[in-house]
Every structure is written in structure tokens, then in C-alpha cells.
Design a protein around this motif. Structure first.
Motif, PDB file in Angstrom:
ATOM      1  N   PHE A 200      -2.103   8.540  22.523  1.00  0.00           N
ATOM      2  CA  PHE A 200      -1.696   9.332  21.318  1.00  0.00           C
ATOM      3  C   PHE A 200      -1.221  10.755  21.794  1.00  0.00           C
ATOM      4  O   PHE A 200      -2.026  11.304  22.680  1.00  0.00           O
TER       5      PHE A 200
ATOM      6  N   ARG B 229       0.550   1.443  22.746  1.00  0.00           N
ATOM      7  CA  ARG B 229      -0.400   0.543  23.074  1.00  0.00           C
ATOM      8  C   ARG B 229       0.073  -0.186  24.405  1.00  0.00           C
ATOM      9  O   ARG B 229       0.905  -0.935  24.496  1.00  0.00           O
TER      10      ARG B 229
ATOM     11  N   THR C 103      -4.003  22.922  13.098  1.00  0.00           N
ATOM     12  CA  THR C 103      -3.904  21.447  12.603  1.00  0.00           C
ATOM     13  C   THR C 103      -2.966  20.542  13.690  1.00  0.00           C
ATOM     14  O   THR C 103      -2.029  20.953  13.922  1.00  0.00           O
ATOM     15  N   GLN C 104      -3.766  19.645  14.046  1.00  0.00           N
ATOM     16  CA  GLN C 104      -3.009  18.787  15.005  1.00  0.00           C
ATOM     17  C   GLN C 104      -2.106  17.466  14.462  1.00  0.00           C
ATOM     18  O   GLN C 104      -2.927  16.898  13.297  1.00  0.00           O
TER      19      GLN C 104
ATOM     20  N   PHE D  52      -0.269  14.240  15.071  1.00  0.00           N
ATOM     21  CA  PHE D  52      -0.440  13.130  15.940  1.00  0.00           C
ATOM     22  C   PHE D  52       0.864  12.083  15.987  1.00  0.00           C
ATOM     23  O   PHE D  52       1.409  11.861  14.705  1.00  0.00           O
ATOM     24  N   GLY D  53       1.290  11.551  16.847  1.00  0.00           N
ATOM     25  CA  GLY D  53       2.320  10.550  17.009  1.00  0.00           C
ATOM     26  C   GLY D  53       1.513   9.032  16.556  1.00  0.00           C
ATOM     27  O   GLY D  53       0.368   9.101  16.495  1.00  0.00           O
ATOM     28  N   PRO D  54       2.502   7.983  16.374  1.00  0.00           N
ATOM     29  CA  PRO D  54       1.913   6.826  16.167  1.00  0.00           C
ATOM     30  C   PRO D  54       1.488   5.914  17.213  1.00  0.00           C
ATOM     31  O   PRO D  54       0.422   4.858  16.885  1.00  0.00           O
TER      32      PRO D  54
ATOM     33  N   TYR E 136      -3.833  12.049  24.484  1.00  0.00           N
ATOM     34  CA  TYR E 136      -5.208  11.483  24.582  1.00  0.00           C
ATOM     35  C   TYR E 136      -4.937   9.858  24.680  1.00  0.00           C
ATOM     36  O   TYR E 136      -3.988   9.468  24.301  1.00  0.00           O
TER      37      TYR E 136
ATOM     38  N   GLN F 225      -7.340   6.644  23.522  1.00  0.00           N
ATOM     39  CA  GLN F 225      -8.263   5.814  22.540  1.00  0.00           C
ATOM     40  C   GLN F 225      -8.850   4.576  23.115  1.00  0.00           C
ATOM     41  O   GLN F 225      -8.041   3.768  23.071  1.00  0.00           O
TER      42      GLN F 225
END
Lengths: 113, 115
Positions: B90, B111, B103-104, B106-108, B35, B37
Motif C-alpha cells: 500500500f 497484491r 490524515t493518511q 491510502f491507495g487500493p 507499507y 501488509q
């Protein structure tokens, strides 16, 4: 195309207050709905997952409800604490494309001591 | 378990450069996704994979490539970076074997800034 909306964009409450965050979606034929928490500069943490066949899910002080017919979900936070301050995101997967999760823009919550 | 890991955490590119964002998970999850963001727009799906050797496009795939040679790894390649690709990226994973196991995780995030 599924669209997910979260209102308000930001919310500030005093510590101890019970609060409700809202999520609305345009297509009621959903696969599931998830609520996430995101702290600044961090990834997302799943809080609750509600399957299409369920009406609500609970975890500790959190309760999420789902009303498919009206295209709405709410996240209820009881006895809010400063540590609850974060952005809360709602995401929906459609039943005809359960590989694509559509997110709302989130509600930024601040709980003041 | 380390969960979902992403590298690098930060990256600055010049327009036209290429790079690969790394994502790995150690939970034996079948489903992985990328994804981006952007402020005020929520997260948007770029590409996803339902298992090793299987990938497909999401909502915003242009300018990105993916491959899935192993269950653990799902790299995202930027072919020729553009300023419009400045974003936070992400990676996420899940068991993906039904609505109750979705349930997903996510990584940190990475940027990325493209100048």
C-alpha cells in the motif's frame, strides 16, 4: 519500539448493537493516533484522527477516545449496521519519530442483520 | 481528485526478477509512504518521503528502493524479488505539516506474489 495491540481479533454482533473496539500502545509519548477501516481486498480509509493533545474525536456514529497515560484508545460505534462490517485498524505515530506509523493487526467486525 | 493511485493491482514475479510498483497522488501532499501488509502482522512501513528529493527508511526497508523526483510520484522498486516479499503493498500520502493535517490517504494496494 512502539507496539500496538488490538483485542479482540474478531467480533460478531447483531445489528443495532453499540460496540467498542480496543487499541493499546506501549509508549505514551505519541504524536497522534488514527483509526482506519479496511474492506476486504481494499485499501484503508481513515475514520478518525486524534492528536496527542486531544481526548476524543467524533464523526457521525463513531467516537474515538484517547487516554495516553494508560496507553489506550477505544472506537465506539453506535447502532451498528451490516455496512459497518469490515476490519478496523488502529495506528500510532510517536512524538520522537512522527514519520513512522505503527499499526495494530486489526479487529475484524461482522454485524449480522 | 483521483486521490492515491497504484499500479499494477496484481503482479506475479519469479524469484530474482525486479519490478517497480507505481504510486501517484494528485492532492499536492508532501508526505508519501509505502507499507506492506502481511496476514496477522498489520501494516509495516518500508520507506517514506517528506518531500521531493527526500526519502528515508522505515521499519522493513531491505530489498526495496525508492526515489521521489516529483511531489506526485513515489515508485517502489524491488531489486531482486524473493518469496518473502509476497505481500500486499500500500502507498499512502498526507499533507504532513503537523499532527492535525496528518490524515493518511491510502491507495487500493498491489497484491504481489513471488514464486
Amino acid at each position: 519500539k512502539q507496539e500496538v495491540t488490538q483485542i479482540p481479533a474478531a467480533l460478531s454482533v447483531p445489528e443495532g448493537e453499540n460496540l467498542v473496539l480496543n487499541c493499546s500502545f506501549t509508549d505514551s509519548a505519541i504524536y497522534n493516533l488514527q483509526w482506519f477501516r479496511q474492506d476486504p481486498g481494499k485499501g484503508l480509509t481513515s475514520l478518525l484522527l486524534i492528536q496527542s493533545s486531544q481526548r476524543e474525536q467524533t464523526s457521525g456514529r463513531l467516537n474515538a477516545s484517547l487516554d495516553k497515560s494508560s496507553g489506550r484508545s477505544t472506537l465506539y460505534i453506535a447502532a451498528s449496521q451490516p455496512g459497518d462490517s469490515a476490519t478496523y485498524l488502529c495506528a500510532v505515530k510517536d512524538s520522537d519519530n512522527n514519520n513512522d506509523m505503527r499499526f495494530g493487526a486489526g479487529t475484524r467486525l461482522t454485524v449480522k442483520p | 481528485n483521483a486521490g492515491v493511485t497504484q499500479t499494477p493491482k496484481f503482479q506475479v514475479l519469479k524469484t530474482g526478477q525486479s519490478m517497480t510498483l507505481q504510486c501517484a497522488q494528485d492532492m499536492n501532499h508532501e508526505y508519501m509512504s509505502w507499507y506492506r501488509q502481511d496476514p496477522g502482522m498489520g501494516l509495516r512501513l518500508i520507506h517514506y518521503s517528506v518531500g521531493a528529493g527526500i526519502t528515508d527508511q522505515g521499519e522493513v526497508p531491505n530489498g526495496y528502493n525508492v526515489s521521489r523526483s516529483t511531489t506526485e510520484d513515489f515508485p517502489l522498486r524491488l531489486l531482486s524479488a524473493a518469496p518473502s516479499q509476497t505481500s500486499v503493498y500500500f502507498c499512502a500520502s498526507s499533507y504532513g505539516r503537523g499532527p492535525s493535517t496528518d490524515t493518511q490517504y491510502f491507495g487500493p494496494g498491489t497484491r504481489l506474489t513471488v514464486l
